[in-house]
Design a protein around this motif. Structure first.
Motif, PDB file in Angstrom:
ATOM      1  N   VAL A   1      37.754  40.561  47.732  1.00 32.46           N
ATOM      2  CA  VAL A   1      38.960  41.208  48.156  1.00 32.46           C
ATOM      3  C   VAL A   1      39.659  41.614  46.889  1.00 32.46           C
ATOM      4  N   SER A   2      40.680  42.796  47.315  1.00 34.97           N
ATOM      5  CA  SER A   2      41.615  43.248  46.572  1.00 34.97           C
ATOM      6  C   SER A   2      42.794  42.150  46.611  1.00 34.97           C
ATOM      7  N   ALA A   3      43.799  42.189  45.929  1.00 39.83           N
ATOM      8  CA  ALA A   3      45.209  41.621  46.092  1.00 39.83           C
ATOM      9  C   ALA A   3      45.747  42.231  47.361  1.00 39.83           C
ATOM     10  N   LEU A   4      46.644  41.788  47.906  1.00 36.98           N
ATOM     11  CA  LEU A   4      47.441  42.334  49.169  1.00 36.98           C
ATOM     12  C   LEU A   4      48.020  43.549  48.693  1.00 36.98           C
TER      13      LEU A   4
ATOM     14  N   ALA B   1      50.491  44.393  45.612  1.00 37.20           N
ATOM     15  CA  ALA B   1      50.736  42.996  45.106  1.00 37.20           C
ATOM     16  C   ALA B   1      50.701  42.921  43.661  1.00 37.20           C
ATOM     17  N   THR B   2      49.666  43.691  43.334  1.00 37.93           N
ATOM     18  CA  THR B   2      49.286  43.670  41.670  1.00 37.93           C
ATOM     19  C   THR B   2      50.459  44.597  41.084  1.00 37.93           C
ATOM     20  N   ASN B   3      50.865  45.660  41.629  1.00 35.71           N
ATOM     21  CA  ASN B   3      52.124  46.267  40.809  1.00 35.71           C
ATOM     22  C   ASN B   3      53.186  45.526  40.990  1.00 35.71           C
TER      23      ASN B   3
ATOM     24  N   GLY C   1      47.360  37.842  42.145  1.00 38.88           N
ATOM     25  CA  GLY C   1      47.157  38.712  43.401  1.00 38.88           C
ATOM     26  C   GLY C   1      45.795  38.469  44.078  1.00 38.88           C
ATOM     27  N   GLU C   2      44.677  38.396  43.312  1.00 34.91           N
ATOM     28  CA  GLU C   2      43.492  38.237  43.917  1.00 34.91           C
ATOM     29  C   GLU C   2      43.086  36.976  43.991  1.00 34.91           C
ATOM     30  N   MET C   3      43.536  36.026  43.201  1.00 34.76           N
ATOM     31  CA  MET C   3      43.530  34.557  43.250  1.00 34.76           C
ATOM     32  C   MET C   3      43.846  33.925  44.613  1.00 34.76           C
TER      33      MET C   3
ATOM     34  N   GLY D   1      38.421  40.008  43.737  1.00 34.08           N
ATOM     35  CA  GLY D   1      37.896  40.967  42.630  1.00 34.08           C
ATOM     36  C   GLY D   1      38.879  41.168  41.684  1.00 34.08           C
ATOM     37  N   TYR D   2      38.449  42.133  40.581  1.00 29.21           N
ATOM     38  CA  TYR D   2      39.345  42.534  39.508  1.00 29.21           C
ATOM     39  C   TYR D   2      39.758  41.492  38.507  1.00 29.21           C
ATOM     40  N   ILE D   3      39.631  40.043  38.957  1.00 30.66           N
ATOM     41  CA  ILE D   3      39.750  39.125  37.781  1.00 30.66           C
ATOM     42  C   ILE D   3      38.632  38.602  37.478  1.00 30.66           C
TER      43      ILE D   3
ATOM     44  N   GLY E   1      40.585  46.020  34.549  1.00 24.74           N
ATOM     45  CA  GLY E   1      41.246  47.079  34.774  1.00 24.74           C
ATOM     46  C   GLY E   1      41.750  47.580  36.073  1.00 24.74           C
ATOM     47  N   ARG E   2      42.867  48.121  36.208  1.00 25.03           N
ATOM     48  CA  ARG E   2      43.300  48.889  37.565  1.00 25.03           C
ATOM     49  C   ARG E   2      42.359  49.183  38.415  1.00 25.03           C
ATOM     50  N   GLY E   3      42.353  48.926  39.926  1.00 22.42           N
ATOM     51  CA  GLY E   3      41.221  49.401  40.571  1.00 22.42           C
ATOM     52  C   GLY E   3      40.051  48.615  40.470  1.00 22.42           C
ATOM     53  N   GLY E   4      40.068  47.606  39.652  1.00 25.15           N
ATOM     54  CA  GLY E   4      38.829  47.002  39.213  1.00 25.15           C
ATOM     55  C   GLY E   4      37.970  46.084  40.122  1.00 25.15           C
ATOM     56  N   SER E   5      38.511  45.959  41.523  1.00 24.69           N
ATOM     57  CA  SER E   5      37.746  45.375  42.371  1.00 24.69           C
ATOM     58  C   SER E   5      36.362  45.957  42.898  1.00 24.69           C
ATOM     59  N   ASP E   6      36.323  47.456  42.607  1.00 22.98           N
ATOM     60  CA  ASP E   6      35.224  48.029  42.962  1.00 22.98           C
ATOM     61  C   ASP E   6      34.069  47.408  42.096  1.00 22.98           C
ATOM     62  N   TYR E   7      34.617  47.420  40.768  1.00 20.66           N
ATOM     63  CA  TYR E   7      33.901  47.018  39.682  1.00 20.66           C
ATOM     64  C   TYR E   7      33.269  45.558  39.835  1.00 20.66           C
TER      65      TYR E   7
HETATM   66  N1  ASP Z   1      44.370  44.712  42.655  1.00 23.43           N
HETATM   67  C1  ASP Z   1      44.026  45.473  41.599  1.00 23.43           C
HETATM   68  C2  ASP Z   1      44.717  46.823  41.397  1.00 23.43           C
HETATM   69  O1  ASP Z   1      45.511  47.033  42.191  1.00 23.43           O
HETATM   70  C3  ASP Z   1      42.415  45.797  41.720  1.00 23.43           C
HETATM   71  C4  ASP Z   1      42.061  46.595  42.985  1.00 23.43           C
HETATM   72  O2  ASP Z   1      42.608  46.554  43.968  1.00 23.43           O
HETATM   73  O3  ASP Z   1      40.816  46.890  42.844  1.00 23.43           O
HETATM   74  O4  ASP Z   1      44.566  47.532  40.501  1.00 23.43           O
END
Ligand code: ASP
Ligand code: MG
Length: 447
Positions: free
Chosen positions: A36-39, A42-44, A111-113, A177-179, A191-197
């Motif tokens: 899962v990504s952060a809510l 939340a990251t922002n 966020g992801e934790m 994800g992401y972390i 990196g931002r958007g890293g949960s896909d990674y």
């Molecule tokens: N939460 C992180 C972001 O906003 C990672 C993700 O959502 O993929 O960049």
């Protein structure tokens, strides 16, 4: 097993989390590993709080922390203890007055934790046998804070150890994800958007049957549905085609982030968590045969064309190098290039250094800048085998002035620039022509 990744909008509040949990529950027989990504947002929020703190605006930082705490504790009361620590960190940032990439990763990791703890808790309350795995124990990366790269070997063995026995026992695994963390245990992010990674790395490490990226769109479309109301959903697209589209801001996902999975021939699906019955878009290594010439029409607005003309270019060498060095010095990437005997046109979408660039280019020749153009791109694996693409494309927009064309460098795209005000008409006409009939194996109505 399969990997199911839920993006920020699929876990933005209790209702979204609930429906995502139900989506997982309906797939228990496939042994899901959930990421899962952060809510949403939340990251922002976390990074913003950190920046405020480091600029000694601790009050503003704490307001954001309060808001985030409220959102998280409403979903999981025990999240409160993590906010005690987060506030200490923010105070420390205010005292130090700086926010290094390493600290940014630490702050963002909350966020992801937390979202993963919330998701696991929610699954448990739905009566599902579930285990939460801390990504920082499994995802091991180098120490490029802010954009760390996973070390595949260690990560694979750690993931196998932490998750495989549970998956075998029929337990759902939930991880943020992401972390990640370095070998020494320092928190990093991909990196931002890293949960896909994270999802791709996990799928590749555990040889997943497939990876599902659950988001808030139906999948890749033949055109932006806000412009073309009858746009089709693309059922299957190749990695290369998806990558071309990504540059054009098809915000669905950046294909590079799923490369580790695609390379291992693990199919990646983009699915809509608001319409779980949909079949989404499947991204594969190779494109399947398609009766339509193209898969999608993409468009990027706000493009600037810079043209340098000089008779010195005539029969000379080294001119292009000198020209490109200017862009290099200003860390500005050039996207499209067209040359004639005495002039070169290039396109930029980052114009932050344009003034300085133009100043330097003037030493090479006359410089002309036209802004507010739009790059339209036809993407499709079939373009490389088919004659007459240009005639067909330009035939359907015969009334529109074409400013620049690029074809041939990549076999799967045909791109050209038009004035921004002509872009929508061009897209509509092209779509009407290229998708007047569609191959039912590859396209379907969205939703
Ligand atoms: N939460 C992180 C972001 O906003 C990672 C993700 O959502 O993929 O960049
Ligand atoms: Mg995302």
């Amino acid at each position: 097993m399969i990997v199911m990744k839920f993006g920020g909008t699929s876990v933005e509040d209790a209702a979204a989390i609930d429906s995502s949990c139900h989506i997982v529950r309906e797939r228990l027989s496939r042994k899901p590993f959930v990421i899962v990504s952060a809510l949403g947002g939340a990251t922002n929020g976390l990074l913003e709080a950190g920046s405020f703190a480091a600029r000694s605006e601790l009050g503003k930082a704490m307001v954001i922390a309060d808001r985030l705490e409220y959102r998280h504790t409403e979903l999981l009361p025990s999240a409160a203890e993590h906010f005690v620590r987060l506030r200490e960190l923010l105070k420390a940032l205010a005292a130090i007055g700086e926010f290094s990439p390493r600290t940014q990763d630490l702050i963002a990791s909350y966020g992801e934790m937390l979202s993963s703890l919330i998701f696991a808790d929610r699954m448990k309350r739905l009566g599902v046998d579930v285990i939460h795995v801390d990504a920082r124990q499994c995802m091991v990366t180098d120490d490029r804070f802010g954009k760390a790269s996973p070390l595949m070997d260690v990560t694979t063995s750690r993931l196998e150890e932490a998750a495989q026995p549970h998956l075998n026992a029929g337990r759902v695994v939930v991880m943020g994800g992401y972390i990640a963390s370095t070998l020494a245990g320092v928190t990093t992010t991909l990196g931002r958007g890293g949960s896909d990674y994270s999802a791709a790395v996990t799928g590749a490490a555990l040889n997943a049957e497939e990876i599902q990226i659950w988001t808030d769109v139906d999948g890749m479309m033949t055109a932006d549905p806000r412009i073309v109301s009858k746009a089709w959903k693309v059922k299957e697209i190749s990695f290369d085609e998806a990558s071309e589209l990504a540059y054009f801001g098809a915000k669905v996902l950046h294909p590079l982030t799923v490369l580790p999975a695609v390379e291992k021939n693990i199919p990646v699906y983009i699915l809509n968590s608001r319409k779980p019955k949909g079949t989404g878009t499947k991204i594969t290594l190779e494109a399947r045969p398609c009766k339509n010439l193209i898969k999608s029409i993409a468009c990027k607005r706000g493009i600037t064309i810079v043209t340098v003309s000089s008779s010195r270019m005539l029969m000379a060498h080294g001119f292009l190098r000198a020209l490109f060095e200017v862009f290099d010095r200003h860390h500005t990437s050039v996207d499209m290039v067209a040359t004639s005997e005495v002039s070169v046109s290039l396109t930029l979408d980052d114009v932050s250094s344009l003034k300085a660039i133009v100043q330097e280019l003037k030493q090479l020749g006359d410089v002309e800048v036209s802004s507010q153009t739009a790059l339209i791109c036809l993407v499709g694996n079939n373009l490389k085998y088919t004659p007459g693409v240009a005639r067909r494309a330009f035939g359907s927009i015969a009334d529109i002035n074409i400013l620049m064309v690029s074809h041939g460098a990549s076999n799967i795209n045909f791109s050209f620039l038009v004035d921004e005000k002509d872009a929508n008409t061009a897209i509509k006409n092209l779509h009407a022509d290229f998708f007047s009939e569609v191959d039912p194996e590859v396209f379907e109505t969205a939703g």
